[in-house]
Design a protein around this motif. Structure first.
Motif, PDB file in Angstrom:
ATOM      1  N   TYR A 350      48.167  51.681  36.729  1.00 46.74           N
ATOM      2  CA  TYR A 350      47.652  50.340  36.974  1.00 46.74           C
ATOM      3  C   TYR A 350      48.039  49.897  38.385  1.00 46.74           C
ATOM      4  CZ  TYR A 350      52.376  49.600  35.068  1.00 46.74           C
ATOM      5  OH  TYR A 350      53.721  49.684  34.795  1.00 46.74           O
ATOM      6  N   VAL A 351      47.306  48.942  38.899  1.00 46.91           N
ATOM      7  CA  VAL A 351      47.595  48.421  40.232  1.00 46.91           C
ATOM      8  C   VAL A 351      48.731  47.415  40.156  1.00 46.91           C
ATOM      9  CG1 VAL A 351      45.231  48.763  41.028  1.00 46.91           C
ATOM     10  CG2 VAL A 351      45.888  46.566  40.027  1.00 46.91           C
ATOM     11  N   GLU A 352      49.345  47.127  41.286  1.00 44.82           N
ATOM     12  CA  GLU A 352      50.429  46.165  41.316  1.00 44.82           C
ATOM     13  C   GLU A 352      49.878  44.751  41.134  1.00 44.82           C
ATOM     14  OE1 GLU A 352      51.724  45.156  45.611  1.00 44.82           O
ATOM     15  OE2 GLU A 352      51.151  47.289  45.653  1.00 44.82           O
ATOM     16  N   PRO A 353      50.720  43.812  40.710  1.00 46.51           N
ATOM     17  CA  PRO A 353      50.256  42.432  40.507  1.00 46.51           C
ATOM     18  C   PRO A 353      49.551  41.882  41.744  1.00 46.51           C
ATOM     19  CG  PRO A 353      52.472  42.699  39.649  1.00 46.51           C
ATOM     20  CD  PRO A 353      52.145  43.984  40.354  1.00 46.51           C
ATOM     21  N   GLY A 354      48.435  41.194  41.481  1.00 45.52           N
ATOM     22  CA  GLY A 354      47.658  40.597  42.565  1.00 45.52           C
ATOM     23  C   GLY A 354      46.548  41.470  43.097  1.00 45.52           C
ATOM     24  N   LYS A 355      46.536  42.749  42.734  1.00 49.84           N
ATOM     25  CA  LYS A 355      45.547  43.680  43.291  1.00 49.84           C
ATOM     26  C   LYS A 355      44.375  43.965  42.348  1.00 49.84           C
ATOM     27  CE  LYS A 355      47.781  44.305  47.126  1.00 49.84           C
ATOM     28  NZ  LYS A 355      47.229  43.754  48.389  1.00 49.84           N
ATOM     29  N   GLN A 356      44.389  43.407  41.135  1.00 51.63           N
ATOM     30  CA  GLN A 356      43.318  43.695  40.184  1.00 51.63           C
ATOM     31  C   GLN A 356      41.940  43.231  40.683  1.00 51.63           C
ATOM     32  OE1 GLN A 356      43.863  45.688  37.864  1.00 51.63           O
ATOM     33  NE2 GLN A 356      42.579  45.366  36.068  1.00 51.63           N
ATOM     34  N   PRO A 357      41.804  42.057  41.321  1.00 53.15           N
ATOM     35  CA  PRO A 357      40.474  41.677  41.834  1.00 53.15           C
ATOM     36  C   PRO A 357      39.925  42.677  42.844  1.00 53.15           C
ATOM     37  CG  PRO A 357      41.896  39.761  41.723  1.00 53.15           C
ATOM     38  CD  PRO A 357      42.770  40.947  41.450  1.00 53.15           C
ATOM     39  N   ARG A 388      30.089  37.063  40.326  1.00 51.06           N
ATOM     40  CA  ARG A 388      31.298  36.437  40.836  1.00 51.06           C
ATOM     41  C   ARG A 388      32.500  36.800  39.970  1.00 51.06           C
ATOM     42  NH1 ARG A 388      27.423  33.080  40.030  1.00 51.06           N
ATOM     43  NH2 ARG A 388      28.403  31.780  38.443  1.00 51.06           N
ATOM     44  N   MET A 389      33.690  36.470  40.452  1.00 50.23           N
ATOM     45  CA  MET A 389      34.938  36.755  39.731  1.00 50.23           C
ATOM     46  C   MET A 389      35.688  35.470  39.419  1.00 50.23           C
ATOM     47  SD  MET A 389      36.973  39.887  41.502  1.00 50.23           S
ATOM     48  CE  MET A 389      36.143  41.327  42.166  1.00 50.23           C
ATOM     49  N   GLU A 390      36.388  35.486  38.276  1.00 48.67           N
ATOM     50  CA  GLU A 390      37.370  34.455  37.947  1.00 48.67           C
ATOM     51  C   GLU A 390      38.520  35.142  37.221  1.00 48.67           C
ATOM     52  OE1 GLU A 390      35.653  31.354  35.629  1.00 48.67           O
ATOM     53  OE2 GLU A 390      34.297  30.661  37.221  1.00 48.67           O
ATOM     54  N   MET A 391      39.683  34.525  37.247  1.00 53.60           N
ATOM     55  CA  MET A 391      40.819  35.049  36.504  1.00 53.60           C
ATOM     56  C   MET A 391      40.846  34.404  35.114  1.00 53.60           C
ATOM     57  SD  MET A 391      41.894  37.150  38.700  1.00 53.60           S
ATOM     58  CE  MET A 391      43.357  37.764  37.845  1.00 53.60           C
ATOM     59  N   MET A 392      41.217  35.185  34.112  1.00 56.54           N
ATOM     60  CA  MET A 392      41.248  34.677  32.745  1.00 56.54           C
ATOM     61  C   MET A 392      42.601  34.028  32.452  1.00 56.54           C
ATOM     62  SD  MET A 392      40.344  36.703  29.213  1.00 56.54           S
ATOM     63  CE  MET A 392      38.775  37.268  29.869  1.00 56.54           C
ATOM     64  N   VAL A 408      29.530  36.156  35.791  1.00 59.65           N
ATOM     65  CA  VAL A 408      30.924  35.974  36.199  1.00 59.65           C
ATOM     66  C   VAL A 408      31.776  36.966  35.424  1.00 59.65           C
ATOM     67  CG1 VAL A 408      32.885  34.400  36.260  1.00 59.65           C
ATOM     68  CG2 VAL A 408      30.570  33.537  36.694  1.00 59.65           C
ATOM     69  N   ILE A 409      32.528  37.797  36.135  1.00 59.94           N
ATOM     70  CA  ILE A 409      33.462  38.700  35.473  1.00 59.94           C
ATOM     71  C   ILE A 409      34.829  38.037  35.475  1.00 59.94           C
ATOM     72  CG2 ILE A 409      33.928  40.028  37.595  1.00 59.94           C
ATOM     73  CD1 ILE A 409      34.250  42.500  35.710  1.00 59.94           C
ATOM     74  N   ARG A 410      35.408  37.867  34.281  1.00 65.40           N
ATOM     75  CA  ARG A 410      36.691  37.189  34.130  1.00 65.40           C
ATOM     76  C   ARG A 410      37.765  38.242  33.890  1.00 65.40           C
ATOM     77  NH1 ARG A 410      32.683  33.914  32.348  1.00 65.40           N
ATOM     78  NH2 ARG A 410      32.793  31.746  33.090  1.00 65.40           N
ATOM     79  N   ILE A 411      38.737  38.249  34.760  1.00 64.23           N
ATOM     80  CA  ILE A 411      39.687  39.357  34.837  1.00 64.23           C
ATOM     81  C   ILE A 411      40.935  39.048  34.033  1.00 64.23           C
ATOM     82  CG2 ILE A 411      41.031  40.800  36.403  1.00 64.23           C
ATOM     83  CD1 ILE A 411      39.044  39.975  38.614  1.00 64.23           C
ATOM     84  N   SER A 412      41.261  39.926  33.086  1.00 67.47           N
ATOM     85  CA  SER A 412      42.510  39.836  32.341  1.00 67.47           C
ATOM     86  C   SER A 412      43.579  40.615  33.101  1.00 67.47           C
ATOM     87  CB  SER A 412      42.344  40.419  30.937  1.00 67.47           C
ATOM     88  OG  SER A 412      41.640  39.552  30.091  1.00 67.47           O
ATOM     89  N   PHE A 413      44.655  39.938  33.446  1.00 66.37           N
ATOM     90  CA  PHE A 413      45.788  40.583  34.105  1.00 66.37           C
ATOM     91  C   PHE A 413      46.959  39.620  33.996  1.00 66.37           C
ATOM     92  CE2 PHE A 413      47.680  43.341  37.493  1.00 66.37           C
ATOM     93  CZ  PHE A 413      47.325  44.543  36.913  1.00 66.37           C
ATOM     94  N   PRO A 414      48.181  40.120  34.004  1.00 64.01           N
ATOM     95  CA  PRO A 414      49.330  39.252  33.729  1.00 64.01           C
ATOM     96  C   PRO A 414      49.496  38.121  34.733  1.00 64.01           C
ATOM     97  CG  PRO A 414      49.949  41.567  33.635  1.00 64.01           C
ATOM     98  CD  PRO A 414      48.573  41.512  34.210  1.00 64.01           C
ATOM     99  N   THR A 415      50.045  37.019  34.230  1.00 63.11           N
ATOM    100  CA  THR A 415      50.466  35.920  35.084  1.00 63.11           C
ATOM    101  C   THR A 415      51.993  35.823  35.021  1.00 63.11           C
ATOM    102  OG1 THR A 415      50.453  34.212  33.376  1.00 63.11           O
ATOM    103  CG2 THR A 415      48.356  34.694  34.467  1.00 63.11           C
ATOM    104  N   HIS A 416      52.566  35.069  35.930  1.00 63.14           N
ATOM    105  CA  HIS A 416      54.020  34.947  35.988  1.00 63.14           C
ATOM    106  C   HIS A 416      54.597  34.311  34.731  1.00 63.14           C
ATOM    107  CE1 HIS A 416      52.846  30.843  36.952  1.00 63.14           C
ATOM    108  NE2 HIS A 416      54.098  30.468  36.748  1.00 63.14           N
ATOM    109  N   PRO A 445      25.035  48.270  35.877  1.00 65.63           N
ATOM    110  CA  PRO A 445      23.765  47.824  35.279  1.00 65.63           C
ATOM    111  C   PRO A 445      23.918  47.123  33.930  1.00 65.63           C
ATOM    112  CG  PRO A 445      24.149  50.095  34.702  1.00 65.63           C
ATOM    113  CD  PRO A 445      25.336  49.681  35.542  1.00 65.63           C
ATOM    114  N   GLY A 446      25.135  46.661  33.606  1.00 69.97           N
ATOM    115  CA  GLY A 446      25.390  46.081  32.298  1.00 69.97           C
ATOM    116  C   GLY A 446      24.990  44.629  32.175  1.00 69.97           C
ATOM    117  N   HIS A 447      25.923  43.790  31.720  1.00 66.96           N
ATOM    118  CA  HIS A 447      25.555  42.445  31.286  1.00 66.96           C
ATOM    119  C   HIS A 447      25.013  41.546  32.398  1.00 66.96           C
ATOM    120  CE1 HIS A 447      26.828  43.328  27.347  1.00 66.96           C
ATOM    121  NE2 HIS A 447      28.126  43.289  27.565  1.00 66.96           N
ATOM    122  N   HIS A 448      25.552  41.687  33.620  1.00 65.25           N
ATOM    123  CA  HIS A 448      25.031  40.822  34.674  1.00 65.25           C
ATOM    124  C   HIS A 448      23.569  41.145  34.977  1.00 65.25           C
ATOM    125  CE1 HIS A 448      24.313  38.641  38.269  1.00 65.25           C
ATOM    126  NE2 HIS A 448      24.355  39.697  39.054  1.00 65.25           N
TER     127      HIS A 448
END
Length: 626
Positions: A350-357, A388-392, A408-416, A445-448
């Motif tokens: 996995y990527v380091e925190p903050g790099k998922q977008p 577009r992107m948003e954080m979940m 809009v793709i909503r990104i699941s990734f940890p928060t502090h 080619p999916g949902h968007h």
């Protein structure tokens, strides 16, 4: 624009012979030659019927807006039966291919709504003893809707008796609960109590709207009713909370709970109760299984000609195929036959925190480039530009542990704010190979792309709500196609893709088994952890999402089953040389989100019957397990 709308509205009442004058649906070759950024040139004689039915139905639903009202059910039943009668008067054989498909689509919608009215009536009868006061409240609200004069003194007496009887019912149930085994968890009781709590919330909201119509505006009504209404509202609040928290075992307070001045009549609010999801706990997951008969009915309306048992057989075969492929990938990673060890290694990537977008952006572009290089589908430039992107939010990740998408793709990734264990599980569950296999599922080619095209081609079909076998099946189909075309180059990437395909097969197994009464929610969670390799919190979130009431009973099964339908259709039309891959995909997506069997009929020019039912056994003959 105005003249076009006038034509569509008037066409509904045109003599049947004029229906024949509409242009015929283009042939499959002509339909496939167009690009998805052309203007929609499709024509269907049934379009004005669908648009009119949906508009009229909307008016009724807004007027008779209390679910559980017998008058509402009666009026809707009359409406659907009337529309079925209208359909029977249409000269079906004279309709073009698109028109016949739309006729069947509308008929199935009406029949399904009639079935669901009866089904919901049976379910309400099951909780009748928990909401004996329902008719009292519904009578008041229906009288106001019918603009009947109100007798303030009599209304005050009715409300005083309502508050007394609701309070007495709560105390009786509390006494009964104390006599039961404290350790016993009666799931059936929980299911019925949760259902009754939802209905009580809706009734309280209805009473609130009724009182708010008069209080402060009618002095005599206000003098008589204000205090009895306040006590009745409080009694309903306390009773709903008792059902929800004590009988159903839920910890959250309902969203409509109020105190103090909030109990005074005011604008109506949502009465939907949402269980409070908490990390490490699963007591909030109850579900409400519908049973085999209802599953069979839902499959019929979705044009799926298999029994639940046959679909379980198919799912187990898919699961076995995935395990074989995972063993191959594990060997390529130097880990032998232990694919679970390979899966564990992938979860650490996995990527380091903050790099998922950044990762999501790069994976989306990589998929678009692959589509272009292989000429798989037409992607309008505006579709590439507008996702577009948003954080979940972290609380939402307890229900959706993975990213979700569309425009809009909503990104699941940890928060502090998350605990250390939740942070690790979120990162492990959203690792690079997992994301590489599904970013294009959510975007292009999916949902968007799917949503982009569906608002521009045969958009009237979306008015009927669509089907997850197409909506989700389309996105999973691309996962399967790109896997077969070598998009996943490393064995780690293949493991990521196979995890998701195994997950889709597992969804069929646990969701159908739950509704058949063969698996409880905690067994579903354990199955996802032990057989698929989910992180515990992610498995709980998946089951919570599946049985929380926001999705139809077949929704989770539809992902892989719809993909298998599209795969079978591609073999029929592309492998035979009738269409190129690009032409096939452009033609399919332009049919909008209808059952795939009807897309098959449209693309092959198949003439249908007025009473058409599913005939296409896309997965062949399946023997049910003994």
């Amino acid at each position: 624009m105005l003249s076009g709308r006038v034509f569509l509205a008037s066409a509904l009442f045109t003599a049947p012979a004029l229906l024949h004058a509409s242009p015929q649906t283009p042939s499959i070759a002509a339909d496939a030659r167009g690009t998805v950024d052309d203007v929609d040139g499709s024509a269907s004689e049934m379009r004005p019927y669908i648009e009119r039915m949906v508009a009229d139905r909307g008016s009724l639903l807004r007027t008779y807006n209390i679910e559980g009202s017998s008058l509402r059910a009666k009026r809707l039943r009359e409406f659907y039966e009337d529309w079925l009668g209208r359909l029977n008067r249409i000269p079906f054989e004279s309709l073009a291919v698109d028109g016949q498909a739309d006729y069947v689509l509308l008929r199935l919608f009406l029949e399904r709504e009639l079935y669901r009215l009866s089904f919901e009536e049976r379910r309400r009868q099951e909780i009748a003893e928990l909401v004996p006061f329902a008719e009292t409240i519904l009578a008041l609200t229906e009288a106001r809707r019918g603009m009947q004069p109100v007798d303030p003194a009599r209304a005050a007496s009715t409300l005083a008796e309502l508050a007394r009887s609701v309070g007495q019912l709560r105390r009786t149930l509390e006494d009964r609960l104390r006599t039961q085994e404290a350790s016993a968890r009666d799931r059936r009781r929980q299911v019925l109590a949760a259902r009754a709590a939802q209905f009580t919330g809706a009734l309280r909201n209805a009473l609130r709207a009724w009182a708010g119509f008069y209080l402060g505006y009618d002095p005599l009504f206000t003098w008589w009713v204000e205090e009895p209404y306040r006590k009745a509202d409080q009694a309903l609040e306390e009773y709903g909370n008792f059902l929800w928290e004590r009988l159903a075992g839920q910890r959250s307070r309902p969203p409509e709970a109020r105190t103090g001045e909030e109990r005074s009549a005011g604008p109506a609010v949502s009465s939907r109760r949402v269980p409070a999801a908490r990390p490490g706990e699963i007591e909030d997951i109850i579900g409400d299984p519908i049973g085999r008969d209802a599953l069979m009915a839902e499959l019929r309306f979705e044009l799926i000609p298999y029994t639940p048992e046959e679909l379980l057989t198919l799912a187990w075969k898919q699961l076995s195929w995935c395990e074989d492929e995972l063993r191959r990938a594990s060997r390529d990673m130097g880990l032998g036959e232990d694919w679970k060890q390979a899966l564990e290694r992938v979860k650490t990537m996995y990527v380091e925190p903050g790099k998922q977008p950044d990762l999501i952006r790069d994976l989306a572009r990589e998929a678009e480039e692959f589509l272009d290089a292989h000429g798989l589908i037409t992607v309008p430039p505006l579709a590439r530009e507008t996702w577009r992107m948003e954080m979940m939010p972290p609380e939402r990740q307890l229900v959706n542990p993975f990213f979700t998408g569309g425009e809009v793709i909503r990104i699941s990734f940890p928060t502090h704010s998350m605990a250390h264990e939740q942070k690790l599980m979120s990162m492990r569950g959203n690792n690079i190979p997992f994301a590489r296999a599904t970013v294009f599922h959510e975007l292009i080619p999916g949902h968007h792309l799917q949503g982009f095209v569906h608002t521009r081609y045969r958009s009237y079909r979306s008015l009927l709500g669509g089907t997850p076998f197409n909506g989700e099946g389309w996105a999973v189909y691309w996962e399967m196609l790109l896997y077969g075309m070598g998009f996943h180059k490393t064995p780690e990437d293949r493991v990521g893709a196979l995890f998701w395909r195994m997950h889709r097969a597992a969804r069929i197994i646990f969701s159908l088994s739950f509704h058949l009464g063969k698996m409880a929610p905690e067994e579903c969670i354990r199955f996802l952890i032990e057989r698929v390799g989910h992180e515990p919190e992610n498995a709980a979130a998946e089951v919570r999402r599946s049985f929380g009431g926001a999705y139809s009973p077949l929704y989770q099964a539809a992902y892989l089953l719809g993909a298998l339908q599209l795969e079978a259709l591609r073999r029929e039309l592309v492998d035979s040389g009738k269409l190129t891959l690009r032409a096939f995909h452009d033609a399919v997506i332009r049919q909008n989100r209808i059952p795939i069997e009807l897309i098959r009929a449209a693309l092959t020019g198949q003439r249908l019957r007025r009473d058409y039912s599913s005939q296409w056994r896309f997965a062949g003959d399946l023997a049910s397990p003994q």
